[in-house]
Design an enzyme around this catalytic site. Structure first.
Site, PDB file in Angstrom:
ATOM      1  N   ASP A   1       0.896  -1.158   0.000  1.00 14.78           N
ATOM      2  CA  ASP A   1       0.000   0.000   0.000  1.00 14.78           C
ATOM      3  C   ASP A   1       0.933   1.206   0.000  1.00 14.78           C
ATOM      4  O   ASP A   1       1.665   1.423   0.969  1.00 14.78           O
ATOM      5  CB  ASP A   1      -0.877   0.005   1.252  1.00 14.78           C
ATOM      6  CG  ASP A   1      -1.839   1.174   1.234  1.00 14.78           C
ATOM      7  OD1 ASP A   1      -1.402   2.298   0.919  1.00 14.78           O
ATOM      8  OD2 ASP A   1      -3.022   0.979   1.528  1.00 14.78           O
ATOM      9  N   HIS A   2       0.921   1.976  -1.074  1.00 15.68           N
ATOM     10  CA  HIS A   2       1.975   2.995  -1.194  1.00 15.68           C
ATOM     11  C   HIS A   2       1.879   4.073  -0.119  1.00 15.68           C
ATOM     12  O   HIS A   2       2.832   4.808   0.101  1.00 15.68           O
ATOM     13  CB  HIS A   2       2.015   3.602  -2.602  1.00 15.68           C
ATOM     14  CG  HIS A   2       0.992   4.656  -2.858  1.00 15.68           C
ATOM     15  ND1 HIS A   2      -0.284   4.389  -3.259  1.00 15.68           N
ATOM     16  CD2 HIS A   2       1.063   6.015  -2.773  1.00 15.68           C
ATOM     17  CE1 HIS A   2      -0.947   5.524  -3.421  1.00 15.68           C
ATOM     18  NE2 HIS A   2      -0.149   6.530  -3.134  1.00 15.68           N
TER      19      HIS A   2
ATOM     20  N   HIS B   1      -5.845   2.823   1.649  1.00 19.58           N
ATOM     21  CA  HIS B   1      -5.105   4.007   2.104  1.00 19.58           C
ATOM     22  C   HIS B   1      -5.709   4.653   3.371  1.00 19.58           C
ATOM     23  O   HIS B   1      -5.003   4.948   4.322  1.00 19.58           O
ATOM     24  CB  HIS B   1      -5.050   5.066   1.001  1.00 19.58           C
ATOM     25  CG  HIS B   1      -4.489   4.552  -0.289  1.00 19.58           C
ATOM     26  ND1 HIS B   1      -3.533   3.575  -0.350  1.00 19.58           N
ATOM     27  CD2 HIS B   1      -4.748   4.891  -1.579  1.00 19.58           C
ATOM     28  CE1 HIS B   1      -3.228   3.331  -1.618  1.00 19.58           C
ATOM     29  NE2 HIS B   1      -3.958   4.118  -2.376  1.00 19.58           N
TER      30      HIS B   1
HETATM   31  C1  BG6 Z   1      -4.115   5.277  -5.754  1.00 15.43           C
HETATM   32  C2  BG6 Z   1      -5.499   5.402  -6.307  1.00 15.43           C
HETATM   33  O1  BG6 Z   1      -3.962   4.087  -5.061  1.00 15.43           O
HETATM   34  O2  BG6 Z   1      -3.867   6.386  -4.880  1.00 15.43           O
HETATM   35  C3  BG6 Z   1      -5.643   6.706  -7.064  1.00 15.43           C
HETATM   36  O3  BG6 Z   1      -5.775   4.306  -7.169  1.00 15.43           O
HETATM   37  C4  BG6 Z   1      -5.271   7.872  -6.186  1.00 15.43           C
HETATM   38  O4  BG6 Z   1      -6.974   6.872  -7.554  1.00 15.43           O
HETATM   39  C5  BG6 Z   1      -3.926   7.654  -5.513  1.00 15.43           C
HETATM   40  O5  BG6 Z   1      -5.231   9.035  -6.987  1.00 15.43           O
HETATM   41  C6  BG6 Z   1      -3.669   8.716  -4.447  1.00 15.43           C
HETATM   42  O6  BG6 Z   1      -2.364   8.639  -3.992  1.00 15.43           O
HETATM   43  P1  BG6 Z   1      -1.630   9.914  -3.381  1.00 15.43           P
HETATM   44  O7  BG6 Z   1      -0.308   9.364  -2.930  1.00 15.43           O
HETATM   45  O8  BG6 Z   1      -1.541  10.922  -4.470  1.00 15.43           O
HETATM   46  O9  BG6 Z   1      -2.492  10.390  -2.244  1.00 15.43           O
END
Ligand code: BG6
Length: 496
Positions: free
Chosen positions: A182-183, A245
């Site tokens: 999960d990034h 997230h």
């Molecule tokens: C991704 C989603 O996992 O996370 C995207 O699929 C979203 O829709 C993105 O835009 C948001 O990531 P961050 O790091 O920009 O908050």
């Protein structure tokens, strides 16, 4: 420290994720001298290409997406480690060929048999690819060599599919071999939530229902759905952002202190708190949620069309591009403390934050001051656009009479720490290579997350377009999101 020697195998090597994030992250690790001494990258895709064509394409991607100026020597060193293999899970002999290719490379490059398989493919290919790796014996750990499998998001589309995917993966690998990414956990400020809470003496004693009124988690984006219409229309804001997230943020803020800063203890507590999210009936889930879709409008200088007018989106789509939820956590720390979550696309600002609202002081002493002039006591962990921690409180205004005004203290990461800009994936990839899965999701936590949102998925499916609000692109979002808090006598923190 440098990771042990290994082969890094990327499935989906021709795709966007590899070009945009994986290779630029490997490049950044190479530039920091954090790749293994002996290392090779094997790119896998279903359609054949030459090593040189693959290297050219990865270099082009790197130049486009690198987070720092590209040093040609470092880039060439990395790309010279890359070879291409064609393999398709539907064609078992192609996996035997991959096996042979790896065995030969390990001899010539001296990488020693450790292998990391990165599934950077579309989600439909996760289980078949892992299955083919399992059948070919590529995931079997032997002679002290490790074998690891990295699985990207989205992990399932509901509780049943997430359970099925976990079951498939656990047939061919042990839990300790599986790294579910999960990034959000690669973000410094997200990791810092644990440090803020548990390396400081002053927050933890007040981090509970006696002092905290409620918690808000906001992930707002300015971007619309863009070219991802096909994926997004079958996914929606809830599936795309919440069980992964937003729940990562929730679990770090709400978990009990782990006994040690190590994977088992931290992941136990995270899973425990997600499992404690109060189950809701479909009717309650509807009452405690808002779903909305954007219609055309201006976001900054860009004119966005209706969501329903986006390429590959069903013109009658009822998919939500915004969701707000109220949840409760059934444990002693959080009984009676609501958690409000919201996320959406095509909004006025980009903002990711966790705001902890403390209970108001008894105000009788300062009854001369109008209550709406007083600041609400928020402690806010800012993740985007500014990495920060800020505290809002009340102070006496200068002058002979006692007048009070809301003020704030703000700590900005950038003022204290200088870090090279990164993709956010470096830590995650590095951790996979050193075998630390503290920042990865365990099967039970993933399932607890889906369990918590499943009533909502079921209720929305039945409701169709009933209850779907509309909001203008570039606005603050649907009115229903404000109403969700207003009926509890609360409001969202203003963006300062
Ligand atoms: C991704 C989603 O996992 O996370 C995207 O699929 C979203 O829709 C993105 O835009 C948001 O990531 P961050 O790091 O920009 O908050």
């Amino acid at each position: 420290r440098k990771p042990e020697n290994c082969a890094f195998v990327i499935f989906g090597v021709t795709g966007d994720l590899t070009h945009r994030l994986v290779i630029p992250s490997l490049y950044n690790l190479a530039a920091e001298n954090l790749l293994p001494e002996k290392f090779c990258v094997v790119g896998v895709a279903r359609k054949g290409m030459s090593n040189d064509d693959l290297r050219d394409s990865l270099l082009k991607g790197l130049r486009e997406h690198a987070t720092r100026p590209v040093d040609d020597v470092v880039a060439q060193q990395l790309l010279q480690c890359v070879t291409f293999v064609e393999a398709d899970p539907k064609d078992p002999p192609s996996f035997d060929a991959l096996h042979k290719h790896l065995d030969a490379l390990e001899c010539s490059r001296g990488t020693g048999g450790n292998r990391l398989f990165y599934l950077a493919t579309p989600p439909a290919a996760f289980a078949p690819t892992a299955g083919a790796l399992g059948r070919t014996g590529l995931l079997k750990e032997d002679n002290g060599a490790w074998r690891r499998l990295v699985v990207e998001k989205p992990f399932g589309t509901d509780l049943a599919s997430a359970k099925a995917l976990n079951a498939e993966l656990l047939k061919i690998a042990e839990e300790h071999q599986i790294y579910r990414i999960d990034h959000y956990l690669g973000k410094e400020t997200v990791q810092n939530i644990l440090v803020l809470r548990f390396a400081n003496g002053m927050f933890e004693p007040i981090w509970n229902r006696n002092h905290i009124d409620h918690i808000q988690i906001t992930v707002e984006e300015r971007l619309g759905v863009g070219h991802r219409g096909g994926f997004y229309d079958s996914t929606g804001a809830l599936r795309d952002m919440v069980p992964n997230h937003l729940f990562q943020l929730l679990s770090l803020v709400a978990m009990e202190p782990p006994t040690r800063f190590e994977a088992r203890a931290v992941r136990n507590e995270k899973a425990e708190v997600l499992a404690a999210i109060q189950p809701q009936s479909e009717a309650d889930a509807l009452k405690n949620s808002v779903r909305a879709q954007y219609v055309g409008g201006r976001v900054g200088s860009e004119e966005l069309s209706d969501y329903r007018g986006t390429a590959e989106v069903n013109p009658d789509s009822t998919t939500e591009t915004f969701v707000a939820l109220k949840l409760a956590i059934d444990n002693w720390r959080w009984a009676g403390v609501p958690f409000y979550l919201r996320t959406g696309k095509a909004l006025a600002s980009k903002r990711t934050e966790v705001a902890i609202k403390f209970k108001q002081a008894p105000l009788a002493m300062f009854s001369g001051t109008p209550i709406d002039r007083l600041s609400q006591n928020f402690l806010t962990i800012g993740i985007a656009p500014t990495e920060s921690i800020e505290l809002q409180f009340n102070a006496k205004m200068p002058g002979p009479s006692v007048s009070i005004d809301g003020v704030e203290m703000k700590f900005r990461y950038g003022d204290y720490f200088k870090a090279e800009p990164s993709t956010g994936y470096e830590t995650l990839i590095y951790d996979c290579m050193i075998g630390d899965n503290i920042l990865f999701q365990r099967a039970d936590a993933i399932e607890a997350g889906w369990q918590a949102v499943q009533p909502l998925l079921d209720a929305w499916k039945k409701a169709g377009s009933g209850g779907l609000e509309l909001y203008r692109a570039g606005s603050e979002g649907p009115l229903g999101a404000d109403e969700l808090l207003r009926r509890d006598g609360r409001s969202w923190r203003k963006f300062t």
